[in-house]
Enzyme design. Structure first.
Site, PDB file in Angstrom:
ATOM      1  N   MET A 285      47.393  42.781  16.065  1.00  0.00           N
ATOM      2  CA  MET A 285      48.267  43.238  14.960  1.00  0.00           C
ATOM      3  C   MET A 285      49.730  43.064  15.348  1.00  0.00           C
ATOM      4  O   MET A 285      50.507  44.027  15.357  1.00  0.00           O
ATOM      5  CB  MET A 285      47.961  44.693  14.624  1.00  0.00           C
ATOM      6  CG  MET A 285      46.677  44.859  13.850  1.00  0.00           C
ATOM      7  SD  MET A 285      46.793  44.220  12.175  1.00  0.00           S
ATOM      8  CE  MET A 285      47.267  45.676  11.293  1.00  0.00           C
ATOM      9  N   GLY A 286      50.119  41.858  15.723  1.00  0.00           N
ATOM     10  CA  GLY A 286      51.511  41.574  16.038  1.00  0.00           C
ATOM     11  C   GLY A 286      52.223  41.044  14.808  1.00  0.00           C
ATOM     12  O   GLY A 286      51.938  41.479  13.686  1.00  0.00           O
TER      13      GLY A 286
ATOM     14  N   THR B 143      43.801  31.298  13.566  1.00  0.00           N
ATOM     15  CA  THR B 143      45.094  30.589  13.564  1.00  0.00           C
ATOM     16  C   THR B 143      45.868  30.962  14.830  1.00  0.00           C
ATOM     17  O   THR B 143      47.078  30.747  14.893  1.00  0.00           O
ATOM     18  CB  THR B 143      45.954  30.937  12.322  1.00  0.00           C
ATOM     19  OG1 THR B 143      46.206  32.339  12.332  1.00  0.00           O
ATOM     20  CG2 THR B 143      45.290  30.528  11.026  1.00  0.00           C
TER      21      THR B 143
ATOM     22  N   GLU C 147      43.717  19.779  21.350  1.00  0.00           N
ATOM     23  CA  GLU C 147      44.482  19.320  20.182  1.00  0.00           C
ATOM     24  C   GLU C 147      45.188  18.012  20.509  1.00  0.00           C
ATOM     25  O   GLU C 147      45.757  17.893  21.602  1.00  0.00           O
ATOM     26  CB  GLU C 147      45.489  20.387  19.762  1.00  0.00           C
ATOM     27  CG  GLU C 147      44.806  21.658  19.267  1.00  0.00           C
ATOM     28  CD  GLU C 147      45.786  22.700  18.693  1.00  0.00           C
ATOM     29  OE1 GLU C 147      46.997  22.423  18.660  1.00  0.00           O
ATOM     30  OE2 GLU C 147      45.332  23.755  18.285  1.00  0.00           O
TER      31      GLU C 147
ATOM     32  N   HIS D 133      46.311  22.414  13.085  1.00  0.00           N
ATOM     33  CA  HIS D 133      47.345  23.306  13.639  1.00  0.00           C
ATOM     34  C   HIS D 133      48.614  23.221  12.780  1.00  0.00           C
ATOM     35  O   HIS D 133      49.656  22.733  13.224  1.00  0.00           O
ATOM     36  CB  HIS D 133      47.665  22.951  15.095  1.00  0.00           C
ATOM     37  CG  HIS D 133      48.413  24.042  15.816  1.00  0.00           C
ATOM     38  ND1 HIS D 133      48.281  24.277  17.163  1.00  0.00           N
ATOM     39  CD2 HIS D 133      49.302  24.974  15.376  1.00  0.00           C
ATOM     40  CE1 HIS D 133      49.045  25.295  17.528  1.00  0.00           C
ATOM     41  NE2 HIS D 133      49.684  25.737  16.442  1.00  0.00           N
TER      42      HIS D 133
END
Ligand SMILES: NC(=O)C1=CN([C@@H]2O[C@H](COP(=O)(O)OP(=O)(O)OC[C@H]3O[C@@H](n4cnc5c(N)ncnc54)[C@H](O)[C@@H]3O)[C@@H](O)[C@H]2O)C=CC1
Ligand SMILES: O=CC(=O)O
Length: 311
Positions: A156-157, A227, A258, A277
């Site tokens: 929860m940032g 994400t 990636e 991304h």
């Protein structure tokens, strides 16, 4: 005979350490002072072989390892235009006394929007309804309403809080865990959520945090969205869970490697919706990040205060 260049004319080689995020590189290029010579690394060779002259390294999602940090003898700054920095050997930078700056909070709204987009696309079966339109079918397939459902947020940032506010606006019930939460809290979130969205950093504590045991706790039709960073999920365990018919859908903006291989079995699975991304890929984020990079490069040269200094 030419004279030695004045110190203020000295060219500063600045290396873009990844061959992605190029629109951000173009924006930065447009606002850099003339003494800044920005170049993109050759992805076929290790960074350490091509950064000996670098004054500044800009990692994005490319690995900036200790070898590269030590190879750049006169390195003045590592400027990360991202909130995540697990790809940087921060300890080596600290040992060498090279400052590292990051970009916390600059992209939290854009990234929360992509998380919400993935949740909405999964819930309303975006791929299937687009296919139905092409086949002129109306009223099928059937999606799921989010209103009244529970969203579990891991981390929860800044991004997680933005998503929480948006989800509450849609009438979702939001629960969350953070770095101080217990295993029992995490388990309650995993088993009690209809949608789970990951927003923690990649750290030794969070790498592989969502593995077989955690996936088994999720509701059979739960939606899982990532994400944050690819390695927070154990990909093999995720594919196994999907192949066993578990989970309602998975949305992945970030990947263990990636760019990810779109032909890999995980991405071929019909319940997986993958993006390249792009959480931070908006005009607004790139404009803010280009300015922050420029300001910190100039500050590093002038010896003035750096913004968002990590070490
Ligand atoms: N897809 C994209 O383009 C983007 C991805 N990100 C990713 O999102 C991550 C979060 O970014 P911000 O929200 O800006 O960072 P932040 O530092 O504001 O929030 C991270 C939160 O994770 C929590 N956390 C740490 N360890 C945890 C654990 N073991 N379990 C649960 N929570 C834990 C912290 O308490 C903190 O509240 C970044 O590290 C980055 O990897 C960020 C922006 C763009
Ligand atoms: O992936 C992007 C970031 O800001 O972290």
């Amino acid at each position: 005979m030419g004279s030695e260049p004045e110190a203020q004319d000295e060219v500063w080689p600045i290396i873009w350490c990844y061959d992605g995020w190029l629109p951000l590189k173009e924006r930065l290029q447009r606002i850099l002072p003339p003494w800044a010579a920005l170049r993109v690394l050759d992805p076929s060779r290790p960074l350490s072989e091509q950064c000996a002259d670098a004054k500044v390294l800009i990692p994005t999602t490319g690995p900036v390892d200790a070898a590269a940090i030590y190879a750049a003898a006169d390195l003045r700054l590592i400027a990360q235009p991202a909130a995540g920095y697990a790809n940087i050997a921060v300890d080596a930078a600290r040992q060498r006394g090279v400052p590292v700056t990051i970009a916390p909070g600059l992209n939290c709204h854009s990234t929360a929007e992509v998380a919400l987009m993935l949740i909405l696309m999964l819930a309303r079966r975006a791929d299937d309804v687009r296919a139905a339109f092409a086949r002129r079918v109306i009223g099928d397939p059937v999606g799921t309403e989010l209103h009244g459902k529970t969203l579990g947020i891991v981390g929860m940032g800044q991004v997680g809080s933005c998503l929480a506010a948006a989800a509450r606006g849609l009438g979702m019930h939001v629960i969350g865990v953070g770095s101080k939460s217990s295993r029992a809290d995490l388990e309650a979130l995993l088993s009690g959520s209809d949608v789970i969205s990951l927003h923690c950093h990649s750290t030794p504590q969070t790498r592989g945090m969502i593995g077989a045991a955690e996936l088994a706790l999720m509701r059979p039709r739960a939606l899982l969205v990532n994400t944050a960073r690819g390695d927070v999920i154990d990909d093999a365990a995720l594919l196994e869970a999907l192949q066993a018919g578990r989970l309602g859908g998975v949305g992945l903006d970030v990947h263990t490697v990636e760019p990810a291989d779109p032909e890999a079995p995980l991405y071929k699975h019909p319940k997986v919706l993958a993006l390249p991304h792009c959480g931070n890929t908006t005009e607004e984020v790139y404009a803010r990040n280009a300015e922050l990079l420029r300001d910190n490069i100039v500050a590093a040269r002038e010896g003035t205060e750096l913004r968002h200094r990590l070490c």
